[in-house]
Design an enzyme around this catalytic site. Sequence first.
Site, PDB file in Angstrom:
ATOM      1  N   ARG A  16       0.813  -1.222   0.000  1.00 17.16           N
ATOM      2  CA  ARG A  16       0.000   0.000   0.000  1.00 17.16           C
ATOM      3  C   ARG A  16       0.851   1.280   0.000  1.00 17.16           C
ATOM      4  NH1 ARG A  16      -3.633  -2.103   4.954  1.00 17.16           N
ATOM      5  NH2 ARG A  16      -1.777  -3.383   5.237  1.00 17.16           N
ATOM      6  N   LYS A  23       8.833  -0.506   3.594  1.00 17.35           N
ATOM      7  CA  LYS A  23       8.072   0.483   4.364  1.00 17.35           C
ATOM      8  C   LYS A  23       8.663   0.764   5.742  1.00 17.35           C
ATOM      9  CE  LYS A  23       4.139  -1.952   6.332  1.00 17.35           C
ATOM     10  NZ  LYS A  23       2.698  -1.987   6.438  1.00 17.35           N
ATOM     11  N   THR A  82       0.814 -12.348   9.269  1.00 14.38           N
ATOM     12  CA  THR A  82       1.459 -12.079  10.570  1.00 14.38           C
ATOM     13  C   THR A  82       1.648 -13.365  11.379  1.00 14.38           C
ATOM     14  OG1 THR A  82      -0.747 -11.481  11.375  1.00 14.38           O
ATOM     15  CG2 THR A  82       0.728  -9.671  10.813  1.00 14.38           C
ATOM     16  N   GLY A 143      -7.950  -4.498  12.313  1.00 11.05           N
ATOM     17  CA  GLY A 143      -8.761  -5.613  12.795  1.00 11.05           C
ATOM     18  C   GLY A 143      -9.699  -5.099  13.889  1.00 11.05           C
ATOM     19  N   LYS A 355      33.167  25.857   3.455  1.00  9.59           N
ATOM     20  CA  LYS A 355      33.270  24.406   3.276  1.00  9.59           C
ATOM     21  C   LYS A 355      34.578  23.956   3.886  1.00  9.59           C
ATOM     22  CE  LYS A 355      35.429  22.111   0.694  1.00  9.59           C
ATOM     23  NZ  LYS A 355      36.289  21.288  -0.128  1.00  9.59           N
ATOM     24  N   TYR A 391      40.377  24.883  -5.741  1.00  7.60           N
ATOM     25  CA  TYR A 391      40.324  23.722  -6.625  1.00  7.60           C
ATOM     26  C   TYR A 391      41.038  24.048  -7.935  1.00  7.60           C
ATOM     27  CZ  TYR A 391      38.090  19.809  -9.105  1.00  7.60           C
ATOM     28  OH  TYR A 391      37.838  18.658  -9.802  1.00  7.60           O
TER      29      TYR A 391
END
Length: 461
Positions: A16, A23, A82, A143, A355, A391
Amino acid sequence: MFEITSIILAAGEGKRMKSALPKVLHPVCGRPAIDYSVQLAQKLGSKKILTVVSKLKSDLVLQHLKNFKDLKIVFQSSPMGTGHAVQSCVTSLNGSKGYVLILYGDVPLIQEKTLKQFLNLVSLEKATLGLITTVTQEPQGYGRIVRDSSAKVLRIVEEKEASQTEKQIQEINTGIYAVKTDWLLQTLKKLKPHPVSGEYYLTDIVEAAIQNREPMVSMTCNGLGEFLGINTRKQLSEAIELMKDRLIEKWMTEGVTFIDPRHVYIDSDVTIGQECVIHPQVYLQGKTEIGKNCVIECGAVLKDMVVGDNVHIKPYCVLEESIIESEAQIGPFARLRPGSQVGKKARVGNFVELKKTKLGAGAKANHLSYLGDADIGAETNVGCGTITCNYDGVKKHPTKIGKKVFVGSDVQFVAPVKVGDGAYIGAGSTITEDVPSGALAIARQRQVNKKGWAKKKNSKS
Ligand code: UD1
Ligand code: CA
């Protein structure tokens, strides 16, 4: 009390959710949902913690669970319900005494105190089976608890199999049970697949206990809150909201002011000192630690940050994996990238990016700068528009600037380069060579003024 073996079910398909990510790994306030159940099982002093994962699709879950040392992984061959998931634990349960506590990888909000209360009740009543139920106006998907006219639990009916009348029942099964281990082992053998879904339901142990006249106890709570299961993205967002509200309430109790608590996001592992004021739209992520008496203004995002006391973070800063020492001021619109350190009383102003850079105590970089792989001494002033050219297209190089240096505006430091204490750098300089302490470095073209030049140009045309 009794010995507890916790079983955490996490082998469901999670269809789902419609997600490639299992999940139970979907984060709730910065932590995968399953972590909450594992930590709860640990806090309750479980003798053993068994986590049931799918044999078919478990790589990511397994990899994640390696973060916990004391877990035993049990594989479920295929997702057959289950009941089948708990059946997979039978061998691992051999030799376990006391009770088995069933928890879920997708039910992260349960609180320790609720479970302690529940386990006390089970112990007091010497029940073979204890279950937690709750009453909600939104029972869809859960349930339902079917009781007889004297309010005794008869059985649990799943939504898929419930009649129209049963669907009206507002008392639902939270899925949390404490069951005597030896009785559970016998009963698991007797579970049968349900005709509609073909799955083995753990809920059937309730009916089995009733038929067997086993002592049973149910604890009824109010509302879904702690028992919300994450089966859909909607439920995920509800779980996140509930967890976040709980965290904010906790920090309010600890003396933190939230100007608009509904619009602040805090991860579970964040800590916030007393007297801090958190403005709207702030997002505190990961393991961020904030000292006392700080102000964090609108739109600031902090991830895995360590912030000292009395720090002021102005609006719209994005700060990550760095340290800000006490009384420093950051922003508005500042960016700290990983590995930076802002010293005591230092200032990082608007559109300044650091940085892997250390800014010493009382140093300032107030406007429009990029400082990368740099070590900048205490009380040095970095002028507007200054950048480190760190750099060279292949490698990164360091820039070291001493204490009390004055860097004029729009300077480029072509790294590797060093500047000694107390030096001055003229505005607009491109510094390619080291500057000794106390020197003035100017590295730009001299200005030429050509008198009357414009008039001559205009007369030609
Ligand atoms: C289950 C209960 C329901 C209860 C609800 C509470 C059953 C039959 N139903 O329904 O009564 O109201 O929880 O949240 O028990 N799992 C496995 N292997 C499987 C199937 C599931 O490990 O083969 C795990 C899932 O990963 C999940 C948990 O068990 O963590 C529950 O499964 P799920 O399919 O979500 O059950 P629900 O329909 O929510
Ligand atoms: Ca569920």
